[in-house]
Structures are given as C-alpha cells and as structure tokens.
Design an enzyme around this catalytic site. Structure first.
Site, mmCIF file in Angstrom:
data_model
loop_
_atom_site.group_PDB
_atom_site.id
_atom_site.type_symbol
_atom_site.label_atom_id
_atom_site.label_comp_id
_atom_site.label_asym_id
_atom_site.label_seq_id
_atom_site.Cartn_x
_atom_site.Cartn_y
_atom_site.Cartn_z
ATOM 1 N N THR A 53 27.825 37.968 45.096
ATOM 2 C CA THR A 53 27.746 37.948 46.557
ATOM 3 C C THR A 53 26.804 39.070 46.994
ATOM 4 O OG1 THR A 53 30.004 37.125 46.783
ATOM 5 C CG2 THR A 53 29.056 38.210 48.715
ATOM 6 N N THR B 38 32.358 38.353 39.968
ATOM 7 C CA THR B 38 33.800 38.252 39.713
ATOM 8 C C THR B 38 34.055 37.233 38.602
ATOM 9 O OG1 THR B 38 34.238 38.683 42.057
ATOM 10 C CG2 THR B 38 36.046 37.720 40.773
ATOM 11 N N HIS C 85 28.649 42.793 42.096
ATOM 12 C CA HIS C 85 29.331 42.370 40.872
ATOM 13 C C HIS C 85 29.436 40.855 40.816
ATOM 14 C CE1 HIS C 85 32.352 42.319 44.044
ATOM 15 N NE2 HIS C 85 32.875 41.307 43.370
ATOM 16 N N HIS D 273 28.510 33.877 40.268
ATOM 17 C CA HIS D 273 27.553 34.334 41.278
ATOM 18 C C HIS D 273 27.749 35.812 41.579
ATOM 19 C CE1 HIS D 273 31.264 33.902 43.430
ATOM 20 N NE2 HIS D 273 30.781 34.755 44.318
HETATM 21 P P1 A2P Z 1 33.114 37.111 45.405
HETATM 22 O O1 A2P Z 1 33.419 37.135 43.955
HETATM 23 O O2 A2P Z 1 32.549 35.824 45.860
HETATM 24 O O3 A2P Z 1 32.238 38.231 45.836
HETATM 25 P P2 A2P Z 1 38.191 40.734 48.686
HETATM 26 O O4 A2P Z 1 37.411 41.965 49.046
HETATM 27 O O5 A2P Z 1 38.048 39.625 49.655
HETATM 28 O O6 A2P Z 1 39.604 41.026 48.322
HETATM 29 O O7 A2P Z 1 37.519 40.186 47.366
HETATM 30 C C1 A2P Z 1 37.265 40.991 46.265
HETATM 31 C C2 A2P Z 1 36.381 40.231 45.294
HETATM 32 O O8 A2P Z 1 37.090 39.131 44.747
HETATM 33 C C3 A2P Z 1 35.145 39.643 45.929
HETATM 34 O O9 A2P Z 1 34.107 39.843 45.028
HETATM 35 C C4 A2P Z 1 35.492 38.191 46.170
HETATM 36 O O10 A2P Z 1 34.499 37.227 46.228
HETATM 37 C C5 A2P Z 1 36.465 37.911 45.063
HETATM 38 N N1 A2P Z 1 37.483 36.970 45.520
HETATM 39 C C6 A2P Z 1 38.289 37.089 46.611
HETATM 40 N N2 A2P Z 1 39.155 36.071 46.695
HETATM 41 C C7 A2P Z 1 38.906 35.267 45.634
HETATM 42 C C8 A2P Z 1 39.457 34.044 45.152
HETATM 43 N N3 A2P Z 1 40.472 33.429 45.770
HETATM 44 N N4 A2P Z 1 38.930 33.509 44.030
HETATM 45 C C9 A2P Z 1 37.924 34.114 43.383
HETATM 46 N N5 A2P Z 1 37.356 35.258 43.781
HETATM 47 C C10 A2P Z 1 37.834 35.836 44.879
#
Ligand code: A2P
Length: 224
Positions: A154, A74, A72, A152
């Site tokens: 991940t 975010t 996905h 982006h």
């Molecule tokens: P990303 O969007 O880079 O993949 P987690 O599993 O760590 O709780 O994170 C859930 C999702 O939210 C993941 O997709 C993660 O990164 C994103 N994410 C986690 N922490 C943040 C943050 N502080 N700011 C923005 N996106 C975040």
C-alpha cells in the site's frame, strides 16, 4: 510454571529497508505526477471527483492523503490473534524460519484507483511459502485467483479508505485480466516509472513497469 504463548503481531509481512522505502515513496510520487499529467487521465477524472471539485484538475498527491508509516507487504493480518488462523500461521515452520530474514521483493506494476495507490508484488517460490492459502478467497470467495495475486504494498489511500482496500483493488485488476480484459492502452510513462499505462474503467489505472523494481525487505511482525 505455565508456558507462555508467543505474542501475535498486528500483522506479519515484509518490511522495506529504509533506503528502498525512500526510493519507493519517490517512485510513487513520480507515478502519481505522471498519471495526473496524462491527457487520458485528465479526460477521465469523473471516478475521482469528490463533490464540487474542479472537473478538469486533480492533485493526486493530495487526493491520496494517507500513506502507511512503514512501507510493507502484509503476508498475514492477525490483529494480535483475534483473526482465526493467526496462531496456526505463526506456528508454521516456514514462518518461524523466515522471521527476521532478508528478502528481495519484485514489483511488477503500480496501480491507482479512486480509493488506493499501490504496488503489485510478484512473490518468489520462497516467498509464496509464507503466503496464506486463503488470502485470495477471503476477498473474492467466488473466484479462483492465482496464489499470491493479492500481494501488494500500500502506497497511499484516499481519505476515509482503509489500507486493506489496496489488496482488494489489486484483486479486482487481476480478476479483470483473468477474464481476458487487457485494459485500454492509454499511454506511456518514462524515467523511473517507465512502462505502459492501462485503463480498466471505473477509474482503475495500472502501470506495467518495463523493468521490475526490486526492493530489499525483512520478514517480521508489526506489533504497533
Ligand atoms: P495492507 O496490507 O493493504 O496495507 P490497519 O492499520 O488497518 O490495522 O492495518 C495494518 C496492516 O494490515 C495494513 O498493512 C493493512 O493493509 C493490513 N490489513 C488490515 N486489515 C487486513 C485484513 N483484513 N486482511 C489483510 N490485511 C489487512
């Protein structure tokens, strides 16, 4: 009776359709395989080396040990409402209107660093309406980076690295590009990952796709 507030998700974002998710995972593997086989990469393993491992061989598929369950992009991380501005984000007309709608995401580059591997997403004007205005400042408070430049997907992370790092790594590339650093052209890739490979020091590799990858997605919230 009291009005109940809407539940806030862990995060909002665009979730890839299953077929396109499978395709992107394969493409990501292809990218890592071709990168790992590049002569220029083999000569620059140092930033990736962990402890006593072989200095001239590295299995990138193993190196990026973790991959998100659902691919996905975010848009807003809410942590179920603990993050300031989550409620305001969720209440926006644009967000409410977009919820559960289909969107095509345009991927312009794939990148790998010693921490993460990801895809750069070029948001359309429609998609930018769902992008928080402070997303870039949050990570790089001293810089003025184009809105949406943190967008982006991940694809994988090294052991002990959080997914959130992928967007931070992408902004590092963008920052270097903005300051006029093009990266060193160190090769080409072919097939589904055709494009030019640039190296930006410190183990930062970017593949500029000669043809953008388009993936279908649904804008929604993840409540996991
Ligand atoms: P990303 O969007 O880079 O993949 P987690 O599993 O760590 O709780 O994170 C859930 C999702 O939210 C993941 O997709 C993660 O990164 C994103 N994410 C986690 N922490 C943040 C943050 N502080 N700011 C923005 N996106 C975040």
């Amino acid at each position: 009776p009291t009005l109940e507030k809407d539940l806030l998700p862990l995060y909002f974002g665009w979730f890839l359709a299953k077929r396109d998710e499978d395709y992107l995972r394969k493409t990501s593997h292809e990218f890592l395989e071709q990168l790992g086989n590049l002569k220029a990469f083999k000569k620059r393993l140092q930033p990736f080396s962990v402890g006593s491992e072989d200095k001239h061989k590295l299995d990138l598929m193993k190196y990026f040990a973790k991959s998100p369950n659902i691919l996905h992009c975010t848009s807003k991380f809410c942590d179920y409402g603990k993050i300031v501005g989550s409620e305001e984000y969720a209440q926006q007309e644009a967000v409410k209107k977009a919820y559960s709608k289909g969107y095509t995401l345009h991927l312009s580059a794939l990148f790998a660093t010693p921490r993460t591997v990801g895809a750069q997403v070029e948001l359309t004007a429609d998609q930018l309406l769902l992008w928080p205005s402070d997303a870039e400042k949050e990570v790089m408070p001293k810089d003025t980076l184009p809105r949406g430049s943190r967008a982006h997907i991940t694809l994988g992370t090294a052991a002990d690295v959080q997914d959130v790092q992928t967007g931070i790594d992408l902004l590092e590339f963008v920052k270097l590009q903005q300051s006029g650093k093009e990266g060193e052209n160190l090769g080409e890739m072919s097939g589904s990952v055709a494009g030019k490979v640039s190296y930006y020091d410190n183990g930062m590799w970017m593949l500029n796709l000669s043809q953008k990858i388009e993936v279908r997605s649904i804008f929604s919230g993840y409540y996991g």
